[in-house]
Design a protein around this motif. Structure first.
Motif, short mmCIF file in Angstrom:
data_model
loop_
_atom_site.label_atom_id
_atom_site.label_comp_id
_atom_site.label_asym_id
_atom_site.label_seq_id
_atom_site.Cartn_x
_atom_site.Cartn_y
_atom_site.Cartn_z
N GLY A 162 56.25 41.05 43.71
CA GLY A 162 54.90 41.13 44.26
C GLY A 162 53.86 40.45 43.42
N LEU A 163 54.16 40.19 42.14
CA LEU A 163 53.15 39.63 41.25
C LEU A 163 52.75 38.18 41.57
CD1 LEU A 163 54.03 41.05 37.71
CD2 LEU A 163 51.94 41.38 39.03
N PRO A 164 53.66 37.27 41.90
CA PRO A 164 53.20 35.89 42.14
C PRO A 164 52.11 35.78 43.21
CG PRO A 164 55.58 35.93 41.90
CD PRO A 164 55.13 37.35 41.92
N PHE A 165 52.33 36.40 44.36
CA PHE A 165 51.29 36.34 45.41
C PHE A 165 50.03 37.05 44.97
CE2 PHE A 165 49.23 38.47 49.02
CZ PHE A 165 48.80 37.35 49.72
N ALA A 166 50.16 38.20 44.29
CA ALA A 166 48.99 38.96 43.87
C ALA A 166 48.16 38.16 42.86
CB ALA A 166 49.44 40.29 43.26
N ILE A 167 48.81 37.52 41.89
CA ILE A 167 48.08 36.72 40.91
C ILE A 167 47.40 35.54 41.57
CG2 ILE A 167 48.36 35.25 38.87
CD1 ILE A 167 50.61 37.11 37.97
N PHE A 168 48.10 34.89 42.47
CA PHE A 168 47.53 33.74 43.18
C PHE A 168 46.29 34.16 43.98
CE2 PHE A 168 47.37 31.18 47.10
CZ PHE A 168 47.18 29.92 46.56
N LEU A 169 46.37 35.29 44.67
CA LEU A 169 45.26 35.75 45.49
C LEU A 169 44.04 36.10 44.64
CD1 LEU A 169 44.14 36.73 48.27
CD2 LEU A 169 45.13 38.96 47.74
N LEU A 170 44.24 36.92 43.61
CA LEU A 170 43.10 37.38 42.81
C LEU A 170 42.53 36.26 41.94
CD1 LEU A 170 44.17 40.97 41.76
CD2 LEU A 170 42.81 40.22 43.71
N ARG A 171 43.37 35.36 41.48
CA ARG A 171 42.84 34.23 40.69
C ARG A 171 41.89 33.40 41.53
NH1 ARG A 171 42.53 28.51 41.07
NH2 ARG A 171 42.10 27.73 38.95
N ASN A 172 42.27 33.09 42.76
CA ASN A 172 41.40 32.30 43.62
C ASN A 172 40.13 33.05 43.99
OD1 ASN A 172 43.28 30.24 43.60
ND2 ASN A 172 44.22 30.84 45.53
N TYR A 173 40.22 34.36 44.11
CA TYR A 173 39.02 35.14 44.44
C TYR A 173 38.09 35.22 43.24
CZ TYR A 173 36.19 38.73 46.70
OH TYR A 173 35.15 39.42 47.27
N PHE A 174 38.65 35.49 42.05
CA PHE A 174 37.81 35.59 40.86
C PHE A 174 37.17 34.25 40.50
CE2 PHE A 174 40.56 39.33 39.18
CZ PHE A 174 39.90 40.18 40.06
N ALA A 175 37.84 33.15 40.85
CA ALA A 175 37.28 31.83 40.54
C ALA A 175 36.01 31.54 41.31
CB ALA A 175 38.33 30.75 40.81
N GLU A 176 35.75 32.27 42.41
CA GLU A 176 34.55 32.07 43.20
C GLU A 176 33.34 32.80 42.62
OE1 GLU A 176 34.29 30.04 45.73
OE2 GLU A 176 36.41 29.46 45.53
N ILE A 177 33.53 33.61 41.59
CA ILE A 177 32.40 34.29 40.95
C ILE A 177 31.53 33.25 40.26
CG2 ILE A 177 31.73 35.98 39.21
CD1 ILE A 177 34.33 37.44 39.73
N PRO A 178 30.21 33.27 40.42
CA PRO A 178 29.35 32.27 39.78
C PRO A 178 29.50 32.27 38.26
CG PRO A 178 28.13 33.48 41.45
CD PRO A 178 29.45 34.18 41.29
N ARG A 179 29.66 31.08 37.70
CA ARG A 179 29.81 30.95 36.25
C ARG A 179 28.57 31.45 35.52
NH1 ARG A 179 33.05 27.90 32.94
NH2 ARG A 179 34.04 26.99 34.79
N GLU A 180 27.40 31.22 36.12
CA GLU A 180 26.17 31.65 35.46
C GLU A 180 26.13 33.15 35.23
OE1 GLU A 180 26.39 29.85 38.15
OE2 GLU A 180 25.76 27.84 37.49
N ARG A 185 47.58 27.01 30.26
CA ARG A 185 47.11 27.85 31.37
C ARG A 185 47.48 27.25 32.73
NH1 ARG A 185 40.80 28.41 32.78
NH2 ARG A 185 41.26 26.25 33.36
N ASP A 186 47.18 25.99 32.93
CA ASP A 186 47.44 25.36 34.23
C ASP A 186 48.95 25.27 34.52
OD1 ASP A 186 44.73 25.08 34.53
OD2 ASP A 186 44.69 23.02 33.76
N GLY A 187 49.74 24.97 33.49
CA GLY A 187 51.19 24.90 33.70
C GLY A 187 51.79 26.23 34.06
N ILE A 188 51.34 27.29 33.39
CA ILE A 188 51.86 28.62 33.71
C ILE A 188 51.44 29.03 35.13
CG2 ILE A 188 51.79 31.06 33.07
CD1 ILE A 188 51.34 30.18 30.19
N PHE A 189 50.22 28.67 35.51
CA PHE A 189 49.78 29.02 36.86
C PHE A 189 50.57 28.26 37.91
CE2 PHE A 189 46.81 28.56 40.49
CZ PHE A 189 46.69 29.90 40.81
N LEU A 190 50.93 27.02 37.64
CA LEU A 190 51.77 26.28 38.57
C LEU A 190 53.15 26.93 38.72
CD1 LEU A 190 50.96 22.55 37.69
CD2 LEU A 190 50.27 23.84 39.72
N VAL A 191 53.67 27.47 37.63
CA VAL A 191 54.95 28.19 37.71
C VAL A 191 54.81 29.43 38.59
CG1 VAL A 191 56.66 29.47 36.38
CG2 VAL A 191 55.75 27.32 35.49
#
Length: 311
Positions: free
Chosen positions: A186-204, A140-146
């Motif tokens: 358009g996908l690289p920027f879109a994935i980067f933006l939404l991934r960072n936004y979704f990561a702020e959702i509380p885990r609980e 997962r992390d390697g693909i996201f770095l790509v």
């Protein structure tokens, strides 16, 4: 030691603090957010904002008035003369422009390119962003770095290789080929933006949904997408405006039957030169749709831009 020979016990810090007289309440400064609100609500700032708005709106109003005047009126005086003589204004230029089958077809091609390119980018990026943020899978992390690395690749680098690839598969010069190119870049920027936004959702919140028996698809559609609406709306606006106003990709990958409005107007410029009666209505026609889209999603756009800026 006191005068009677006994040892005096010193008070503890807690007792000393409790015995200390309370400080008189003083005027505390307003919170920073209140100060900002008061500053923005002042008459000086409001007047400055109105002035900036007028500076930005004036060229748009001039373009609109010029598009409704005849070639003779535009040659005899500036667009502001129409304010004193409204009889100069008519929709004849728009009627003549839309009567051109090439312009009408180009306008339809622009819609056929912009809407699917925006919908596909937003849909795929939302799924990928949720997966990168909350799902565990190998690499997962390697693909996201790509994906992040693809952000620095300029569009010009891929024009020739992608053109050869589309020619080999029969998509060169088609609407589908232009759409796929916009989706891919358009996908690289879109994935980067939404991934960072979704990561702020509380885990609980997500764990509670899983404990209640919610599947990943149900959590994504019922919980993540509603919470991510501001970021998704901002992404959709950016992607739509970029695709709608693009001319480089369409100029290279679209033929005469699939060219969008930007390429068609460029062809009109070559054909009619500096004819304001053709250029002004065409430019305003290509501008009005992005304006409508922006103002329709303005509230979500502002929420997405301001997300995380104020805690």
């Amino acid at each position: 030691m006191t005068s009677h020979g006994t040892i005096e016990r010193r008070p503890t810090p807690q007792e000393a603090a409790a015995a200390r007289p309370a400080a008189a309440p003083g005027p505390s400064g307003p919170p920073r957010r209140n100060r900002v609100s008061r500053l923005l609500g002042s008459g000086l700032v409001q007047g400055l904002l109105v002035l900036v708005a007028l500076v930005w709106i004036t060229p748009l109003a001039g373009l609109f008035l010029s598009s409704m005047r005849s070639e003779e009126d535009n040659a005899s005086g500036g667009w502001w003369t129409a304010l004193a003589d409204p009889a100069q204004l008519s929709f004849d230029n728009y009627t003549a422009l839309l009567a051109d089958s090439g312009i009408a077809t180009a306008f339809g091609n622009t819609v056929l390119i912009s809407v699917p390119a925006t919908a596909l980018v937003v849909g795929i990026a939302a799924l990928a962003g949720y997966a990168f943020a909350w799902l565990e899978f190998p690499g997962r992390d390697g693909i996201f770095l790509v994906v992040v690395g693809l952000l620095v690749v300029p569009v010009q680098v891929g024009l020739l290789p992608v053109a050869k690839l589309m020619g080999a598969v029969g998509l060169f010069g088609t609407v589908a080929g232009v759409v796929l190119f916009h989706v891919a870049y358009g996908l690289p920027f879109a994935i980067f933006l939404l991934r960072n936004y979704f990561a702020e959702i509380p885990r609980e919140m997500l764990e509670a949904a899983r404990m209640d028996g919610g599947s990943e698809w149900r959590i994504f559609f019922r919980l993540v997408l509603p919470l991510g609406r501001p970021a998704i709306a901002s992404l959709a606006i950016f992607q739509f405006l970029w695709v709608w106003n693009d001319m480089l990709v369409a100029l290279l990958f679209a033929d005469s039957g699939s060219q969008p409005l930007t390429v068609a107007l460029q062809s009109q410029i070559r054909q009619f030169g500096s004819n304001i009666g053709v250029l002004a209505p065409g430019a305003f026609l290509s501008l009005v749709v992005p304006l409508v889209v922006f103002f329709a999603f303005q509230r979500h756009f502002v929420q997405g831009v301001m997300a995380g800026s104020v805690k």
